[in-house]
Motif scaffolding. Structure first.
Motif, PDB file in Angstrom:
ATOM      1  N   SER A  73       1.084  -1.325   0.084  1.00 49.47           N
ATOM      2  CA  SER A  73      -0.110   0.081  -0.021  1.00 49.47           C
ATOM      3  C   SER A  73       0.996   1.330   0.127  1.00 49.47           C
ATOM      4  CB  SER A  73      -0.860   0.070   1.113  1.00 49.47           C
ATOM      5  OG  SER A  73      -0.347   0.229   2.491  1.00 49.47           O
ATOM      6  N   SER A  74       0.459   2.456  -0.463  1.00 48.17           N
ATOM      7  CA  SER A  74       1.120   3.499  -0.714  1.00 48.17           C
ATOM      8  C   SER A  74       0.368   4.749  -0.050  1.00 48.17           C
ATOM      9  CB  SER A  74       1.544   3.608  -2.031  1.00 48.17           C
ATOM     10  OG  SER A  74       2.113   4.879  -2.164  1.00 48.17           O
ATOM     11  N   GLU A  75       1.040   5.883   0.239  1.00 46.73           N
ATOM     12  CA  GLU A  75       0.620   7.105   0.796  1.00 46.73           C
ATOM     13  C   GLU A  75       1.259   8.291  -0.187  1.00 46.73           C
ATOM     14  OE1 GLU A  75      -0.465   6.602   5.406  1.00 46.73           O
ATOM     15  OE2 GLU A  75       1.404   7.839   4.710  1.00 46.73           O
ATOM     16  N   LEU A  76       0.477   9.290  -0.398  1.00 47.02           N
ATOM     17  CA  LEU A  76       0.786  10.605  -1.256  1.00 47.02           C
ATOM     18  C   LEU A  76       0.633  11.572  -0.162  1.00 47.02           C
ATOM     19  CD1 LEU A  76       1.705  12.332  -3.517  1.00 47.02           C
ATOM     20  CD2 LEU A  76      -0.663  12.281  -4.479  1.00 47.02           C
ATOM     21  N   ASN A  77       1.834  12.407   0.175  1.00 46.75           N
ATOM     22  CA  ASN A  77       1.743  13.492   0.962  1.00 46.75           C
ATOM     23  C   ASN A  77       1.762  14.712   0.022  1.00 46.75           C
ATOM     24  OD1 ASN A  77       1.607  12.088   3.849  1.00 46.75           O
ATOM     25  ND2 ASN A  77       3.274  11.192   2.831  1.00 46.75           N
ATOM     26  N   VAL A  78       1.075  15.842   0.427  1.00 45.79           N
ATOM     27  CA  VAL A  78       1.098  17.207  -0.267  1.00 45.79           C
ATOM     28  C   VAL A  78       1.555  18.144   0.971  1.00 45.79           C
ATOM     29  CG1 VAL A  78       0.479  18.588  -1.982  1.00 45.79           C
ATOM     30  CG2 VAL A  78       0.150  16.269  -2.273  1.00 45.79           C
ATOM     31  N   ASN A  79       2.547  18.717   1.016  1.00 46.38           N
ATOM     32  CA  ASN A  79       2.655  19.711   2.014  1.00 46.38           C
ATOM     33  C   ASN A  79       2.443  21.095   1.295  1.00 46.38           C
ATOM     34  OD1 ASN A  79       3.545  18.102   3.974  1.00 46.38           O
ATOM     35  ND2 ASN A  79       5.570  18.045   3.106  1.00 46.38           N
ATOM     36  N   ALA A  80       2.169  22.118   2.264  1.00 45.36           N
ATOM     37  CA  ALA A  80       1.734  23.592   1.808  1.00 45.36           C
ATOM     38  C   ALA A  80       0.975  23.614   0.711  1.00 45.36           C
ATOM     39  CB  ALA A  80       3.534  24.162   1.481  1.00 45.36           C
ATOM     40  N   LEU A  81       0.030  23.323   0.821  1.00 46.38           N
ATOM     41  CA  LEU A  81      -0.901  23.235  -0.203  1.00 46.38           C
ATOM     42  C   LEU A  81      -1.330  24.613  -1.150  1.00 46.38           C
ATOM     43  CD1 LEU A  81      -3.688  20.671   1.013  1.00 46.38           C
ATOM     44  CD2 LEU A  81      -2.313  20.318  -1.002  1.00 46.38           C
ATOM     45  N   LEU A  82      -1.316  24.342  -2.446  1.00 43.61           N
ATOM     46  CA  LEU A  82      -1.692  25.622  -3.357  1.00 43.61           C
ATOM     47  C   LEU A  82      -2.935  25.450  -3.719  1.00 43.61           C
ATOM     48  CD1 LEU A  82       1.830  26.088  -4.879  1.00 43.61           C
ATOM     49  CD2 LEU A  82       1.038  27.272  -2.892  1.00 43.61           C
ATOM     50  N   LEU A  83      -3.393  26.448  -4.274  1.00 41.92           N
ATOM     51  CA  LEU A  83      -4.745  26.338  -4.981  1.00 41.92           C
ATOM     52  C   LEU A  83      -4.613  25.471  -6.245  1.00 41.92           C
ATOM     53  CD1 LEU A  83      -6.204  29.885  -5.052  1.00 41.92           C
ATOM     54  CD2 LEU A  83      -6.694  28.210  -3.439  1.00 41.92           C
ATOM     55  N   GLY A  84      -3.463  25.598  -6.897  1.00 42.47           N
ATOM     56  CA  GLY A  84      -3.431  24.775  -8.145  1.00 42.47           C
ATOM     57  C   GLY A  84      -3.083  23.158  -7.808  1.00 42.47           C
ATOM     58  N   ASP A  85      -2.986  22.803  -6.615  1.00 44.95           N
ATOM     59  CA  ASP A  85      -2.992  21.413  -6.393  1.00 44.95           C
ATOM     60  C   ASP A  85      -4.444  20.731  -6.302  1.00 44.95           C
ATOM     61  OD1 ASP A  85      -0.603  21.949  -3.694  1.00 44.95           O
ATOM     62  OD2 ASP A  85      -0.337  21.568  -5.866  1.00 44.95           O
TER      63      ASP A  85
END
Lengths: 112, 111
Positions: A73-85
Motif C-alpha cells: 500500500s502507498s501514501e501520497l503526501n502534499v505539503n503547503a497546499l496551493l490552489l493549483g494542487d
C-alpha cells in the motif's frame, strides 16, 4: 478480487495545509504509481514506488512525497497546499511496472 | 522525456459509424502503448494496449495500430454505440516506470 482502492474519495483543504492520500493496490500487484489529473487534462505522473523505494519521479516539487509499505500500500503526501494542487489524484498499480496498470477511482482534492 | 500528442480533442459520431483517434509520440525508445477510457467521474480503464513488436491488435470492435517509423499510433472503434461515449486517453512509455498521457479525446456517439 478487490481492485485498487483509494481513500478518501473527496477532500477539501485550505491553502497551506498538508494532506495524505492513501492507496491499496490490486491483489498481486507490487508497484504503485501516483498521477495528478487536472480537470480536462490527461493524468500527469508524480512518482512510482516499488519495493518500498521511489523508483522514478515526474516534474513535481518536493512538496509532493510518498511512501510504500511492506504490504505494497502507498501514501501520497502534499505539503503547503496551493490552489493549483486542486485535482483528481489517481493511484495505479501493476505487477513490476506499468504493463496492465489498474487505476483506482481517485481522490478529488479541492484546495480553497 | 516522452511527449504524447493526441487528436482530435473532441469527436462526435453517429451511432454505428467508426471513430478514429490518433496519437504521436516523441521518444523512439517507447515500446508500450495503452489506451484508456474514462467515463465522467470514473477511473480510467484500460481498453487495449499494444507493444512495439506488434503492428496491429484487435479486440472485438476496438483496434489499435502502431507505426514505429512515423512514431504514431491510432485507436479505431467500429460500429459505435452510445456506451462508447467517454474520454479516451492514449499513453506511451519507454520504460516500466511511468506512462506519458495524451490530453484526451472526448467522444460523443449520437443516437
Amino acid at each position: 478480487d478487490a481492485g485498487v482502492t483509494q481513500s478518501p474519495t473527496h477532500l477539501i483543504k485550505t491553502r497551506g495545509q498538508q494532506v495524505t492520500l492513501r492507496c491499496s493496490p490490486k491483489s498481486g500487484h507490487d508497484t504503485v504509481s501516483w498521477y495528478q489529473q487536472a480537470l480536462g487534462q490527461g493524468p500527469q505522473f508524480i512518482f512510482q514506488y516499488y519495493e518500498e523505494e521511489e523508483r522514478q519521479r515526474g516534474n513535481f516539487p518536493d512538496r509532493f512525497s510518498g511512501h510504500q509499505f511492506p504490504n505494497y500500500s502507498s501514501e501520497l503526501n502534499v505539503n503547503a497546499l496551493l490552489l493549483g494542487d486542486s485535482a483528481l489524484y489517481l493511484c495505479a498499480s501493476a505487477h513490476r511496472g506499468v504493463n496492465g496498470y489498474t487505476f483506482g477511482s481517485g481522490t478529488r482534492l479541492t484546495v480553497v | 522525456g516522452e511527449n504524447v500528442e493526441q487528436h482530435p480533442s473532441t469527436l462526435s459520431v453517429q451511432e454505428g459509424d467508426s471513430a478514429v483517434i490518433k496519437c504521436t509520440y516523441s521518444d523512439s525508445a517507447s515500446n508500450y502503448f495503452p489506451w484508456y477510457k474514462q467515463e465522467l467521474g470514473k477511473r480510467p480503464q484500460l481498453i487495449i494496449d499494444i507493444r512495439s513488436n506488434v503492428g496491429e491488435k484487435k479486440d472485438q470492435r476496438i483496434a489499435v495500430t502502431l507505426n514505429k517509423t512515423a512514431k504514431h499510433f491510432s485507436l479505431h472503434i467500429t460500429e459505435t454505440q452510445p456506451e462508447d461515449s467517454a474520454v479516451y486517453f492514449c499513453a506511451a512509455t519507454p520504460n516500466d516506470y511511468k506512462l506519458s498521457f495524451g490530453a484526451g479525446t472526448t467522444v460523443t456517439v449520437r443516437a
